[in-house]
Enzyme design. Structure first.
Site, PDB file in Angstrom:
ATOM      1  N   TYR A 181       0.839  -1.203   0.000  1.00 30.84           N
ATOM      2  CA  TYR A 181       0.000   0.000   0.000  1.00 30.84           C
ATOM      3  C   TYR A 181       0.872   1.249   0.000  1.00 30.84           C
ATOM      4  O   TYR A 181       0.643   2.186  -0.785  1.00 30.84           O
ATOM      5  CB  TYR A 181      -0.918   0.002   1.215  1.00 30.84           C
ATOM      6  CG  TYR A 181      -1.691   1.307   1.356  1.00 30.84           C
ATOM      7  CD1 TYR A 181      -2.774   1.572   0.527  1.00 30.84           C
ATOM      8  CD2 TYR A 181      -1.316   2.271   2.289  1.00 30.84           C
ATOM      9  CE1 TYR A 181      -3.472   2.779   0.634  1.00 30.84           C
ATOM     10  CE2 TYR A 181      -2.005   3.466   2.405  1.00 30.84           C
ATOM     11  CZ  TYR A 181      -3.084   3.711   1.577  1.00 30.84           C
ATOM     12  OH  TYR A 181      -3.754   4.907   1.680  1.00 30.84           O
ATOM     13  N   LYS A 185       1.031   4.224  -2.960  1.00 32.00           N
ATOM     14  CA  LYS A 185       0.840   5.660  -2.734  1.00 32.00           C
ATOM     15  C   LYS A 185       2.092   6.444  -3.121  1.00 32.00           C
ATOM     16  O   LYS A 185       1.993   7.556  -3.652  1.00 32.00           O
ATOM     17  CB  LYS A 185       0.482   5.916  -1.269  1.00 32.00           C
ATOM     18  CG  LYS A 185      -0.832   5.298  -0.824  1.00 32.00           C
ATOM     19  CD  LYS A 185      -2.015   5.781  -1.639  1.00 32.00           C
ATOM     20  CE  LYS A 185      -2.355   7.238  -1.372  1.00 32.00           C
ATOM     21  NZ  LYS A 185      -3.578   7.668  -2.098  1.00 32.00           N
TER      22      LYS A 185
END
Length: 316
Positions: A181, A185
């Site tokens: 994750y 990002k």
């Protein structure tokens, strides 16, 4: 602007009017994206919620209309994991220009198994980064048709301690959900910084701005039933955290300022004032590793290959 002190003051409670402008918020049906859409709706602008779930989008638009008198808000179907479908989004918007897109939508997987999109991309990287990368390509003509449009990318502190593995962008060799994750990002933020560099080089009227929400917790977020209901227990339990963190309504402030404030530039990272965790939005220096242009360039080229599109081809 050479320093934070030269940036004009900004009042999150008194936003400038924006009648006649059109804003698209991906993932505008929940969380920070919802509050971005609600706050932008209060300016008189037309706000479009991009959502893959029609029922959730309908609930979000109803909530905004109930809270903002005369809100011009509607929804379009937008599934960032389905790359071919993104080419149809500009037509679905039914507008002649787009003044800003807020790249907010995303997925985070807490469970160990690695998942893929229908097109074979790791789900978080494929949705959070590749989806927004491809969507930008198709939206750029509408953005270029506006006087001074913005591409606003909502990053995350989860990316600050991560580094991209350019030889394993899709985590095929070593998959860890939290790291995946954070890297997805980080890839988004690299793309936003590189996009701004290319836009400025081309003399485009479009700017790309990176923001982050700081520490935004559900327990500090005001209720918006049925989207989010904060219990009395959550209010009590979240009180100590409010000393350093904030709710998602406040986490929306940097993105809202990046959309509306003409003084915002893309060579800063816009986030909360207090330790980057809470408070009104202000500019911070771009993280050192986000300024690694060679990494950004290699990621851009790899993303072109994985999506089959190049946003650079649409820069005017």
């Amino acid at each position: 602007m050479s320093s934070a002190s030269s940036i004009p003051p900004w009042n999150v409670q008194r936003l400038p009017r924006a009648e006649g402008r059109v804003f698209l918020v991906t993932g505008g049906n929940a969380g920070i994206g919802y509050f971005v859409a609600e706050q932008l709706s209060a300016t008189g602008a037309t706000v479009v919620l991009g959502s893959r779930n029609p029922a959730k989008a309908e609930a979000a638009t109803a909530s905004i209309r109930a809270r903002v008198a005369g809100a011009r808000v509607r929804a379009v179907r937008l599934d960032l994991a389905d790359l071919p479908s993104l080419e149809t989004v500009p037509e679905a918007l039914e507008v002649e220009h787009l003044d800003a897109v807020v790249h907010n939508a995303g997925v985070a997987l807490d469970d160990p198994p690695r998942r893929e999109t229908e097109h074979g991309h790791e789900l978080m990287f494929g949705t959070n980064h590749l989806g927004h990368f491809a969507l930008t390509r198709w939206l750029l003509p509408l953005l270029s048709a506006a006087p001074a449009a913005r591409v606003v990318t909502v990053g995350s502190f989860a990316a600050k301690s991560e580094r991209l593995d350019l030889d394993d962008l899709q985590s095929r060799e070593d998959y860890r959900p939290k790291r995946g994750y954070g890297r997805s990002k980080l890839a988004q933020m690299y793309f936003a910084v590189e996009l701004d560099r290319r836009l400025r080089t081309a003399g485009s009227t479009v700017a790309s701005v990176v923001v982050h929400p700081g520490g935004a917790l559900d327990s500090l977020t005001p209720s918006r039933p049925p989207l989010h209901v904060r219990t009395a227990w959550e209010r009590l339990g979240g009180a100590p955290a409010a000393l350093l963190l904030q709710g998602k309504h406040a986490g929306a402030w940097p993105a809202v300022r990046a959309v509306l404030d003409p003084a915002v530039r893309g060579d800063r990272l816009w986030g909360p004032r207090v330790f980057g965790l809470r408070g009104e939005p202000r500019p911070h220096p771009i993280w050192n590793h986000l300024a690694e242009w060679s990494v950004a360039g290699r990621l851009w080229d790899a993303s072109c290959g994985l999506t089959g599109v190049d946003p650079g081809a649409a820069i005017e």
